[in-house]
Design an enzyme around this catalytic site. Structure first.
Site, PDB file in Angstrom:
ATOM      1  N   LYS A 138       0.841  -1.211   0.000  1.00  0.00           N
ATOM      2  CA  LYS A 138       0.000   0.000   0.000  1.00  0.00           C
ATOM      3  C   LYS A 138       0.874   1.258   0.000  1.00  0.00           C
ATOM      4  CE  LYS A 138      -0.360  -0.379   5.036  1.00  0.00           C
ATOM      5  NZ  LYS A 138      -1.187  -0.936   6.130  1.00  0.00           N
TER       6      LYS A 138
ATOM      7  N   TYR B  55      13.232  31.165   6.199  1.00  0.00           N
ATOM      8  CA  TYR B  55      11.985  31.882   6.506  1.00  0.00           C
ATOM      9  C   TYR B  55      11.873  32.209   7.978  1.00  0.00           C
ATOM     10  CZ  TYR B  55      10.089  30.854   1.860  1.00  0.00           C
ATOM     11  OH  TYR B  55       9.870  30.798   0.525  1.00  0.00           O
TER      12      TYR B  55
HETATM   13  C1  LIG Z   1      -0.400  -1.912   6.880  1.00  0.00           C
HETATM   14  C2  LIG Z   1      -0.962  -3.170   7.402  1.00  0.00           C
HETATM   15  C3  LIG Z   1      -0.149  -4.316   7.574  1.00  0.00           C
HETATM   16  C4  LIG Z   1       1.360  -4.282   7.450  1.00  0.00           C
HETATM   17  O1  LIG Z   1       1.921  -3.922   8.712  1.00  0.00           O
HETATM   18  P1  LIG Z   1       3.512  -3.804   8.909  1.00  0.00           P
HETATM   19  O2  LIG Z   1       3.649  -3.369  10.325  1.00  0.00           O
HETATM   20  O3  LIG Z   1       3.968  -2.755   7.946  1.00  0.00           O
HETATM   21  O4  LIG Z   1       4.087  -5.121   8.626  1.00  0.00           O
HETATM   22  C5  LIG Z   1      -0.771  -5.503   7.901  1.00  0.00           C
HETATM   23  N1  LIG Z   1      -2.104  -5.564   8.079  1.00  0.00           N
HETATM   24  C6  LIG Z   1      -2.911  -4.488   7.961  1.00  0.00           C
HETATM   25  C7  LIG Z   1      -4.373  -4.627   8.205  1.00  0.00           C
HETATM   26  C8  LIG Z   1      -2.365  -3.254   7.642  1.00  0.00           C
HETATM   27  O5  LIG Z   1      -3.152  -2.187   7.540  1.00  0.00           O
END
Ligand SMILES: *Cc1c(COP(=O)(O)O)cnc(C)c1O
Length: 366
Positions: A36, A262
């Site tokens: 993602k 700034y």
């Molecule tokens: C993002 C996510 C993961 C991955 O978690 P990590 O800590 O990056 O391994 C797994 N399950 C769900 C439901 C998530 O939203």
């Protein structure tokens, strides 16, 4: 040598991390790779293609449009969409993206779209809430959901899952153990009402590392694949996949009482040498890294960020560093890690990595 701001993505580090995580699991356990948010800020398509060749069993994205991008790039592996919105259900089905169904509203809407499109036994993943209180059905809902699913030929539950709230925090061990027990009991009930129990999955990266007893039939790893294990102690077995590099655009010698940036947030107490770099908060280095909080590496030496972070630039103090315009600057890499930089600003590797703006050039290193 970087000649502009560049995010290097190492596929050999990715492979190493995949095999390292995989080696902690039973060979029959399925591996879902979480890609993602552009592959945690890297480059989702290249990363997913590489992971597909390594042999991952599943991908997960957060939103349907992220899955569409992967499908358009030719990814064939099943894709679970963790947080789909009903507006896009038709698109999900068109692109063979498998939704997490987490509420009655979402399940009803998905069944209705699936029936309208005339699909049969479309795979869905049933999400349960075991304590995170974010998304998911509660355990009281098991029977109703199982009946709803059994009542339609359009859908079929291919997995049930839940998410741990504090798998990286061993002080919360009792809470996590309780989540694991709850998930076990939910899966037993689900099996009773649905007739069989589909694939179960609970662990993220820290779950895999800290709770091997909760591996079930599949695990979902994100951050570990990108090289971070959330462990405070012990050198990590994982290798950071991403390295952010840039270059010195200009160097200004300044006098005592001159200010930088700034709102004149930095005022020199003595003569200084200040270098300007071509990246700023629009690239993902937020204002919280300014005013001495964050630092970077030039020719092996550490220089701190001075003054406020600008949209497209930061300024650093290179007074005691031998360097010139055009020299490479490392913001983070495998030795000065994204986690170390993130911690200085009171945040976590996840936030710094996923903030990497799309305007930064990506270089894939095979
Ligand atoms: C993002 C996510 C993961 C991955 O978690 P990590 O800590 O990056 O391994 C797994 N399950 C769900 C439901 C998530 O939203």
């Amino acid at each position: 040598m970087a000649k502009e701001t560049t995010l290097e993505i190492s596929l050999s580090a990715l492979k190493h991390n995949y095999h390292t995580l995989r080696s902690k699991l039973s060979p029959k356990t399925h591996f879902l790779a979480v890609v993602k948010a552009f592959g945690y800020g890297s480059e989702a398509v290249s990363v997913a293609k590489a992971l597909e060749t390594f042999g991952v069993d599943y991908f997960a994205v957060a939103y349907i449009n992220e899955g569409v991008t992967l499908r358009k790039a030719g990814i064939k592996t099943p894709i679970l969409v963790l947080h789909p919105q009903p507006l896009n259900f038709k698109t999900a089905i068109e692109y063979k993206l498998e939704p997490s169904v987490y509420s009655h509203r979402v399940l009803h809407e998905f069944i209705s779209v699936a029936e309208t499109l005339g699909v049969q036994e479309y795979p869905v993943h049933v999400k349960f809430n075991t304590g995170l209180n974010r998304l998911g059905f509660n355990k009281e809902n098991v029977q109703t959901i199982a009946n709803l699913l059994l009542g339609s030929d359009a859908v079929r539950a291919v997995s049930i899952f839940s998410h741990l709230a504090a798998s990286d925090d061993l002080n919360e061990n009792a809470f996590t153990e309780n989540q694991i027990d709850e998930f076990r009991s939910i899966s037993k009930q689900f099996e009773q009402h649905y007739g069989h129990c589909p694939t179960r999955h609970l662990c993220n990266t820290s779950g895999v590392i800290n709770y091997p007893e909760a591996e079930f039939e599949m695990v979902r790893c994100g951050i570990g694949l990108y090289g971070y294990d959330n462990k405070e102690s012990a050198p990590s077995e994982l290798r950071p996949v991403m390295a952010l590099k840039t270059v010195i655009s200009q160097i200004h010698p300044i006098k005592k009482n001159d200010s930088v940036g700034y709102n004149r947030a930095y005022v020199a107490t003595e003569p200084k040498k200040i270098a300007t770099l071509p990246l700023g908060h629009a690239d993902g280095i937020g204002r919280q890294y300014g005013n001495g909080v964050g630092s970077v590496k030039i020719n092996g030496q550490i220089a701190s960020i001075v003054g406020n972070v600008c949209m497209d630039m930061i300024m650093i103090d290179v007074t005691n560093i031998s360097c010139k315009e055009g020299d490479e600057v490392v913001i983070f890499d495998s030795s000065l890690t994204a986690n170390t930089l993130a911690q200085k600003a009171g945040t976590i590797s996840y936030e710094l990595l996923t903030a990497m703006s799309q305007r930064i050039k990506r270089i894939i290193i095979p």
